[in-house]
Every structure is written in structure tokens, then in C-alpha cells.
Design a protein around this motif. Structure first.
Motif, PDB file in Angstrom:
ATOM      1  N   GLY A  28      -5.017  -4.619   5.749  1.00 58.20           N
ATOM      2  CA  GLY A  28      -4.154  -3.633   6.408  1.00 58.20           C
ATOM      3  C   GLY A  28      -2.716  -4.112   6.470  1.00 58.20           C
ATOM      4  O   GLY A  28      -1.770  -3.361   6.189  1.00 58.20           O
ATOM      5  N   MET A  29      -2.523  -5.383   6.811  1.00 56.04           N
ATOM      6  CA  MET A  29      -1.165  -5.944   6.833  1.00 56.04           C
ATOM      7  C   MET A  29      -0.588  -5.992   5.430  1.00 56.04           C
ATOM      8  O   MET A  29       0.601  -5.722   5.235  1.00 56.04           O
ATOM      9  N   ALA A  30      -1.426  -6.317   4.449  1.00 57.26           N
ATOM     10  CA  ALA A  30      -0.959  -6.382   3.061  1.00 57.26           C
ATOM     11  C   ALA A  30      -0.470  -5.013   2.587  1.00 57.26           C
ATOM     12  O   ALA A  30       0.600  -4.905   1.987  1.00 57.26           O
ATOM     13  N   PHE A  31      -1.247  -3.981   2.866  1.00 58.44           N
ATOM     14  CA  PHE A  31      -0.844  -2.638   2.434  1.00 58.44           C
ATOM     15  C   PHE A  31       0.363  -2.139   3.216  1.00 58.44           C
ATOM     16  O   PHE A  31       1.208  -1.435   2.669  1.00 58.44           O
ATOM     17  N   ARG A  32       0.484  -2.531   4.460  1.00 54.65           N
ATOM     18  CA  ARG A  32       1.670  -2.165   5.243  1.00 54.65           C
ATOM     19  C   ARG A  32       2.917  -2.797   4.612  1.00 54.65           C
ATOM     20  O   ARG A  32       3.926  -2.131   4.389  1.00 54.65           O
ATOM     21  N   ALA A  33       2.856  -4.101   4.321  1.00 53.32           N
ATOM     22  CA  ALA A  33       3.999  -4.786   3.706  1.00 53.32           C
ATOM     23  C   ALA A  33       4.294  -4.207   2.330  1.00 53.32           C
ATOM     24  O   ALA A  33       5.460  -3.962   1.985  1.00 53.32           O
ATOM     25  N   ALA A  34       3.242  -3.967   1.541  1.00 49.57           N
ATOM     26  CA  ALA A  34       3.427  -3.392   0.204  1.00 49.57           C
ATOM     27  C   ALA A  34       4.096  -2.027   0.282  1.00 49.57           C
ATOM     28  O   ALA A  34       4.907  -1.673  -0.581  1.00 49.57           O
ATOM     29  N   GLY A  35       3.780  -1.276   1.317  1.00 48.57           N
ATOM     30  CA  GLY A  35       4.412   0.027   1.505  1.00 48.57           C
ATOM     31  C   GLY A  35       5.917  -0.073   1.663  1.00 48.57           C
ATOM     32  O   GLY A  35       6.648   0.860   1.334  1.00 48.57           O
ATOM     33  N   TYR A  36       6.394  -1.194   2.140  1.00 49.41           N
ATOM     34  CA  TYR A  36       7.832  -1.455   2.263  1.00 49.41           C
ATOM     35  C   TYR A  36       8.398  -2.143   1.028  1.00 49.41           C
ATOM     36  O   TYR A  36       9.567  -2.533   1.017  1.00 49.41           O
ATOM     37  N   GLY A  37       7.547  -2.318   0.008  1.00 55.17           N
ATOM     38  CA  GLY A  37       8.014  -2.974  -1.211  1.00 55.17           C
ATOM     39  C   GLY A  37       8.077  -4.488  -1.100  1.00 55.17           C
ATOM     40  O   GLY A  37       8.714  -5.150  -1.921  1.00 55.17           O
ATOM     41  N   GLU A  54     -10.936  -3.181  -2.793  1.00 57.18           N
ATOM     42  CA  GLU A  54      -9.527  -3.554  -2.624  1.00 57.18           C
ATOM     43  C   GLU A  54      -8.864  -3.905  -3.950  1.00 57.18           C
ATOM     44  O   GLU A  54      -7.655  -3.770  -4.101  1.00 57.18           O
ATOM     45  N   LEU A  55      -9.656  -4.341  -4.922  1.00 59.78           N
ATOM     46  CA  LEU A  55      -9.084  -4.662  -6.238  1.00 59.78           C
ATOM     47  C   LEU A  55      -8.547  -3.404  -6.912  1.00 59.78           C
ATOM     48  O   LEU A  55      -7.481  -3.422  -7.522  1.00 59.78           O
ATOM     49  N   ASP A  56      -9.287  -2.305  -6.795  1.00 62.36           N
ATOM     50  CA  ASP A  56      -8.831  -1.037  -7.370  1.00 62.36           C
ATOM     51  C   ASP A  56      -7.623  -0.502  -6.608  1.00 62.36           C
ATOM     52  O   ASP A  56      -6.668  -0.007  -7.211  1.00 62.36           O
ATOM     53  N   ALA A  57      -7.663  -0.592  -5.288  1.00 59.02           N
ATOM     54  CA  ALA A  57      -6.543  -0.102  -4.483  1.00 59.02           C
ATOM     55  C   ALA A  57      -5.271  -0.890  -4.785  1.00 59.02           C
ATOM     56  O   ALA A  57      -4.179  -0.311  -4.861  1.00 59.02           O
ATOM     57  N   ALA A  58      -5.408  -2.195  -4.969  1.00 61.76           N
ATOM     58  CA  ALA A  58      -4.236  -3.037  -5.243  1.00 61.76           C
ATOM     59  C   ALA A  58      -3.559  -2.648  -6.551  1.00 61.76           C
ATOM     60  O   ALA A  58      -2.337  -2.813  -6.692  1.00 61.76           O
ATOM     61  N   LYS A  59      -4.321  -2.117  -7.506  1.00 65.67           N
ATOM     62  CA  LYS A  59      -3.729  -1.700  -8.784  1.00 65.67           C
ATOM     63  C   LYS A  59      -2.671  -0.618  -8.581  1.00 65.67           C
ATOM     64  O   LYS A  59      -1.737  -0.506  -9.358  1.00 65.67           O
ATOM     65  N   LYS A  60      -2.813   0.164  -7.522  1.00 60.05           N
ATOM     66  CA  LYS A  60      -1.821   1.210  -7.223  1.00 60.05           C
ATOM     67  C   LYS A  60      -0.495   0.610  -6.735  1.00 60.05           C
ATOM     68  O   LYS A  60       0.507   1.291  -6.693  1.00 60.05           O
ATOM     69  N   PHE A  61      -0.539  -0.658  -6.353  1.00 58.52           N
ATOM     70  CA  PHE A  61       0.659  -1.375  -5.900  1.00 58.52           C
ATOM     71  C   PHE A  61       0.999  -2.501  -6.863  1.00 58.52           C
ATOM     72  O   PHE A  61       1.587  -3.510  -6.463  1.00 58.52           O
ATOM     73  N   GLU A  62       0.641  -2.325  -8.125  1.00 56.18           N
ATOM     74  CA  GLU A  62       0.839  -3.384  -9.118  1.00 56.18           C
ATOM     75  C   GLU A  62       2.278  -3.882  -9.109  1.00 56.18           C
ATOM     76  O   GLU A  62       3.230  -3.108  -9.069  1.00 56.18           O
ATOM     77  N   GLY A  63       2.426  -5.181  -9.105  1.00 57.77           N
ATOM     78  CA  GLY A  63       3.751  -5.791  -9.061  1.00 57.77           C
ATOM     79  C   GLY A  63       4.213  -6.077  -7.640  1.00 57.77           C
ATOM     80  O   GLY A  63       5.162  -6.818  -7.432  1.00 57.77           O
ATOM     81  N   ILE A  64       3.532  -5.485  -6.653  1.00 55.41           N
ATOM     82  CA  ILE A  64       3.879  -5.718  -5.251  1.00 55.41           C
ATOM     83  C   ILE A  64       2.725  -6.407  -4.523  1.00 55.41           C
ATOM     84  O   ILE A  64       2.937  -7.340  -3.772  1.00 55.41           O
ATOM     85  N   LEU A  65       1.494  -5.936  -4.762  1.00 61.64           N
ATOM     86  CA  LEU A  65       0.314  -6.511  -4.116  1.00 61.64           C
ATOM     87  C   LEU A  65      -0.603  -7.093  -5.179  1.00 61.64           C
ATOM     88  O   LEU A  65      -1.065  -6.384  -6.065  1.00 61.64           O
ATOM     89  N   THR A  66      -0.834  -8.381  -5.082  1.00 62.48           N
ATOM     90  CA  THR A  66      -1.705  -9.091  -6.026  1.00 62.48           C
ATOM     91  C   THR A  66      -2.875  -9.675  -5.257  1.00 62.48           C
ATOM     92  O   THR A  66      -2.670 -10.355  -4.247  1.00 62.48           O
ATOM     93  N   ILE A  67      -4.085  -9.404  -5.730  1.00 69.31           N
ATOM     94  CA  ILE A  67      -5.286  -9.985  -5.142  1.00 69.31           C
ATOM     95  C   ILE A  67      -5.957 -10.827  -6.215  1.00 69.31           C
ATOM     96  O   ILE A  67      -6.241 -10.326  -7.304  1.00 69.31           O
ATOM     97  N   ARG A  68      -6.185 -12.096  -5.900  1.00 70.55           N
ATOM     98  CA  ARG A  68      -6.799 -13.027  -6.857  1.00 70.55           C
ATOM     99  C   ARG A  68      -8.130 -13.543  -6.316  1.00 70.55           C
ATOM    100  O   ARG A  68      -8.153 -14.470  -5.500  1.00 70.55           O
ATOM    101  N   PRO A  69      -9.251 -12.964  -6.748  1.00 68.56           N
ATOM    102  CA  PRO A  69     -10.550 -13.534  -6.370  1.00 68.56           C
ATOM    103  C   PRO A  69     -10.749 -14.844  -7.130  1.00 68.56           C
ATOM    104  O   PRO A  69     -10.762 -14.853  -8.352  1.00 68.56           O
TER     105      PRO A  69
END
Length: 179
Positions: A28-37, A54-69
Motif C-alpha cells: 500500500g505504501m509502495a503504490f501510494r509513493a508510486a502514485g506520486y512518481g 502484485e507482480l502484475d500490478a507493478a507492471k502498470k508502474f514500470e520504471g517507478i515500482l520494481t518488485i524483485r522476488p
């Protein structure tokens, strides 16, 4: 009241406890921050080859939100503790390198508390990271059984408390809720 015009301070945040919601809160914090770029990195210490929403959702923020399993599954099922420590150390050093790079507004070390509980990552290593943390970087630690010294150093600690869980009734993990 907003924080505009006030000095910025990167927080050390811990989500711990036996209840569900630690990773969810961090996301939730990650998506909030990503929303601000604001660029965010989440390094996942346990999650590996499974597919998580969350991996699929992060693709919508590509370049801003990176998730590394970077994990290999649940450590309590381990047959090779030395291998688990090696995998956790690799994830930790990746997270440290990225946290110190200055590229991110927030770095989330997901389930690192579990890796610390099993002694795959040492508190001394975490102290060193906290000592070197860039001033404005928010650093988030998730997982049950947070180390007391980490709790002491944190700016914000939230404990998720289990009250009731569907697993207790034999209901398995649900897509979109747990993964």
C-alpha cells in the motif's frame, strides 16, 4: 496538514506480528509513493517462483515500482539452511546496493524479519545498512518476529495481530488476498 515545506526525513518502518497484512501494508505504501512518481523497490526474501498478483500490478508502474522476488519459498520447509542463507544474503546485498544507490524514494525488504529470525541475515548487517541509509530514503522491513534492536532503531513500528484467520477453518490462501 501536509509535510510540504518541512524538512524531509526518510523513515525506518517495521511491519511485524503474527497477523496478516505486513506485506500488504508495505505494498500500500509502495503504490501510494508510486502514485506520486516516487521510485520504489521491493526485494522479496521469501517469495520466488510462485506467481503473485502484485507482480502484475507493478507492471502498470514500470520504471517507478520494481518488485524483485529473490527467495526460494518458505524457509521453514528447508532442507538446506546453508543454501537458504546464501539466497537471503544475495537478496540482502542486492537490497543494500539499491538502497544506497540514491535511485529510490523507498526500499522495502519484504520478509527480511523472517530471514533474520533464521539467522540468514544478521542484525549487525542491518545496523550497518541503517547507519549508511541515505537521509531521505524510506526503508521498510516486513515479517513476523522483528528483531528487538530493529524495533528500537525504527521510527514507526506496526504490529499486525491475528484475531481470526480463514486458515483456522481450513480455508486455503485466496487469490487476490494472500497472493
Amino acid at each position: 496538514m501536509t509535510n510540504e515545506g518541512k524538512s524531509k526525513k526518510g523513515l525506518v518502518i517495521v511491519h511485524t506480528g503474527d497477523g496478516k497484512g505486513k506485506t500488504t501494508a508495505a505494498l500500500g505504501m509502495a503504490f501510494r509513493a508510486a502514485g506520486y512518481g516516487m521510485p520504489v523497490l521491493m526485494v522479496q526474501f521469501i517469495k520466488g517462483s510462485w506467481h503473485y498478483g502484485e507482480l502484475d500490478a507493478a507492471k502498470k508502474f514500470e520504471g517507478i515500482l520494481t518488485i524483485r522476488p529473490m527467495g526460494e519459498g518458505f524457509t521453514w520447509d528447508t532442507k538446506d539452511p546453508a543454501r537458504d542463507r546464501e539466497v537471503a544474503q544475495k537478496a540482502f546485498f542486492h537490497g543494500v546496493s539499491e538502497a544506497l544507490s540514491g535511485k529510490y524514494h523507498m526500499v522495502i525488504l519484504d520478509e527480511i524479519n523472517v530471514a533474520m529470525r533464521y539467522h540468514y541475515v544478521d542484525m549487525e548487517q542491518v545496523h550497518e545498512l541503517l547507519d549508511k541509509k541515505p537521509e531521505e530514503l524510506h526503508l521498510v522491513f516486513t515479517g513476523r518476529d522483528a528483531h528487538p534492536e530493529l524495533i528500537e532503531r525504527a521510527d514507526l513500528v506496526t504490529e499486525m495481530k491475528a484475531i481470526k484467520h480463514p486458515f483456522d477453518k481450513g480455508i486455503l490462501a485466496q487469490k487476490g488476498v494472500e497472493f
